[in-house]
Design a protein around this motif. Structure first.
Motif, short mmCIF file in Angstrom:
data_model
loop_
_atom_site.label_atom_id
_atom_site.label_comp_id
_atom_site.label_asym_id
_atom_site.label_seq_id
_atom_site.Cartn_x
_atom_site.Cartn_y
_atom_site.Cartn_z
N GLU A 122 0.49 -1.00 3.14
CA GLU A 122 1.43 -1.71 4.00
C GLU A 122 1.25 -1.40 5.49
O GLU A 122 1.23 -2.30 6.33
N ILE A 123 1.08 -0.13 5.84
CA ILE A 123 0.97 0.25 7.25
C ILE A 123 -0.29 -0.33 7.88
O ILE A 123 -0.25 -0.91 8.96
N LEU A 124 -1.41 -0.18 7.20
CA LEU A 124 -2.67 -0.70 7.75
C LEU A 124 -2.65 -2.23 7.83
O LEU A 124 -3.19 -2.82 8.77
N GLU A 125 -2.03 -2.89 6.85
CA GLU A 125 -1.90 -4.35 6.90
C GLU A 125 -1.10 -4.78 8.13
O GLU A 125 -1.45 -5.74 8.81
N LYS A 126 -0.03 -4.04 8.44
CA LYS A 126 0.79 -4.35 9.62
C LYS A 126 -0.02 -4.16 10.90
O LYS A 126 0.03 -5.00 11.80
#
Length: 199
Positions: free
Chosen positions: A23-27
């Motif tokens: 989730e963090i890297l996608e954001k």
């Protein structure tokens, strides 16, 4: 209530299964593409991350998103540079990860013209904050116009560091000139310029 929790858990599991990046890297990736105006051409996910090909101002760029918290070393930079060189249409590369970069990786990346996105890259659009003014990189034509208008050399314009978070977010490089547009209660709109310098 139990049914609702199960549905929410299922949705979360599906969302995680869809993305190999987390989730963090996608954001971070979404913010990178949005703020720099990159147009997505292709995305190839694999077990440890993704290769994303984007286009910006007729320039094709390869982004390597590494999902694990792995430390990126010089060998990874060399392999990535080889991958870029294999495709003649690619002009440069960017690596984004939640891990760290070794000193030798940073040195090799700078030598090879590969941009390393830092761990502290924002996961949200910083320009949506009320206190952050609009920053834009001037085109070569706008740059010449401003230098002529004010009769200055680039080094005479107030400086901004290449490591400044906003500079990194918009992808400015040393030598670029930024236009900063602020809203002012007394002046209406206030425009200033900054010359990007090496740290």
């Amino acid at each position: 209530m139990g049914y609702l929790c199960e549905v929410l858990q299922l949705r979360g599991a599906i969302r995680l299964a869809v993305s190999t990046l987390g989730e963090i890297l996608e954001k971070k990736l979404k913010v990178l593409l949005e703020l720099r105006g990159y147009r997505l051409l292709e995305r190839k996910d694999y077990d440890g991350g993704a290769y994303i090909t984007v286009e910006h101002k007729d320039e094709k760029i390869l982004i390597w998103a590494i999902s694990s918290r792995t430390t990126v070393g010089k060998d990874m930079i060399v392999r990535f540079k080889k991958r870029i060189d294999e495709d003649e249409t690619l002009k440069r590369g960017i690596i984004i990860t939640n891990g760290r970069y070794t000193v030798s990786a940073k040195s090799e990346a700078q030598k090879e013209g590969i941009e390393l996105i830092p761990q502290n890259f924002p996961t949200f659009n910083v320009f949506e904050h009320a206190l952050v003014p609009k920053h834009e990189i001037l085109t070569p034509e706008e740059r010449e116009e401003i230098l002529k208008k004010y009769k200055v050399k680039p080094y005479q314009i107030p400086n901004i560091s290449a490591s400044d978070p906003i500079v990194r977010v918009i992808g400015a490089r040393p030598g670029d000139i930024l236009r900063i547009t602020r809203k002012s209660p007394t002046a209406g709109v206030y425009v200033s310029y900054r010359y990007v310098v090496e740290d």
